[in-house]
Write a protein that holds these residues in place. Structure first.
Motif, PDB file in Angstrom:
ATOM      1  N   GLN A  73       8.373  -0.496  -5.602  1.00 56.48           N
ATOM      2  CA  GLN A  73       8.074   1.642  -5.003  1.00 56.48           C
ATOM      3  C   GLN A  73       7.049   1.994  -4.474  1.00 56.48           C
ATOM      4  OE1 GLN A  73       7.128   2.670  -9.468  1.00 56.48           O
ATOM      5  NE2 GLN A  73       8.966   2.751 -10.172  1.00 56.48           N
ATOM      6  N   LEU A  74       6.360   1.809  -4.185  1.00 57.63           N
ATOM      7  CA  LEU A  74       5.579   1.753  -2.851  1.00 57.63           C
ATOM      8  C   LEU A  74       5.874   1.291  -1.499  1.00 57.63           C
ATOM      9  CD1 LEU A  74       1.665   2.027  -4.119  1.00 57.63           C
ATOM     10  CD2 LEU A  74       3.185   3.996  -3.637  1.00 57.63           C
ATOM     11  N   ARG A  75       6.658   0.397  -1.880  1.00 60.30           N
ATOM     12  CA  ARG A  75       6.738  -0.285  -0.403  1.00 60.30           C
ATOM     13  C   ARG A  75       8.284   0.446  -0.044  1.00 60.30           C
ATOM     14  NH1 ARG A  75       5.052  -4.952   1.395  1.00 60.30           N
ATOM     15  NH2 ARG A  75       3.330  -6.648  -0.260  1.00 60.30           N
ATOM     16  N   GLU A  76       8.834   0.846  -1.172  1.00 59.52           N
ATOM     17  CA  GLU A  76      10.286   1.592  -0.913  1.00 59.52           C
ATOM     18  C   GLU A  76       9.286   3.100  -0.066  1.00 59.52           C
ATOM     19  OE1 GLU A  76      13.913   2.451  -0.008  1.00 59.52           O
ATOM     20  OE2 GLU A  76      13.480   0.940  -0.959  1.00 59.52           O
ATOM     21  N   GLU A  77       8.990   3.680  -0.661  1.00 59.10           N
ATOM     22  CA  GLU A  77       8.866   5.445  -0.509  1.00 59.10           C
ATOM     23  C   GLU A  77       8.593   5.399   1.379  1.00 59.10           C
ATOM     24  OE1 GLU A  77       5.146   6.893  -2.441  1.00 59.10           O
ATOM     25  OE2 GLU A  77       6.366   6.114  -4.299  1.00 59.10           O
ATOM     26  N   ILE A  78       7.204   3.732   1.649  1.00 62.69           N
ATOM     27  CA  ILE A  78       6.656   3.828   2.643  1.00 62.69           C
ATOM     28  C   ILE A  78       8.248   3.297   3.740  1.00 62.69           C
ATOM     29  CG2 ILE A  78       5.600   1.928   4.215  1.00 62.69           C
ATOM     30  CD1 ILE A  78       3.989   1.170   2.151  1.00 62.69           C
TER      31      ILE A  78
END
Length: 98
Positions: A73-78
């Motif tokens: 999820q964090l990678r997608e947000e980035i």
């Protein structure tokens, strides 16, 4: 004492007790006078330890799974923020004729 020339192979763990009067070879070594009740108690203790470790292992697997999802999820947000920044900076360059 027996040496390499004696023809004896080293005993596997648990085949022989500790040296007479000496400390056990390992923490799991048993004295030659161990009773079946003591063996059963030790076996049950080991089973309890294994059961606790299995529970901990399942908990850790769950934690790893949750952390991997959070990471994704964090990678997608980035990626999304990088895309927005790139689009914004491209728009700024166009306005300033760069």
């Amino acid at each position: 004492g027996p040496g390499p020339a004696s023809g004896r192979l080293p005993a596997a763990a648990g085949d022989e007790g500790p040296v007479e009067g000496g400390p056990p070879d390992h923490s799991y070594s048993l004295s030659s006078g161990t009773t079946s009740e003591e063996l059963l108690r030790k076996l049950n203790e080991q089973r309890d330890i294994i059961a606790l470790l299995e529970v901990k292992m399942k908990e850790m697997k769950g934690s790893i799974r949750r952390l991997r999802l959070a990471e994704a999820q964090l990678r997608e947000e980035i990626r999304e923020k990088d895309r927005l920044l790139h689009a914004a900076s491209a728009g700024t360059r166009k306005r300033h004729g760069l």
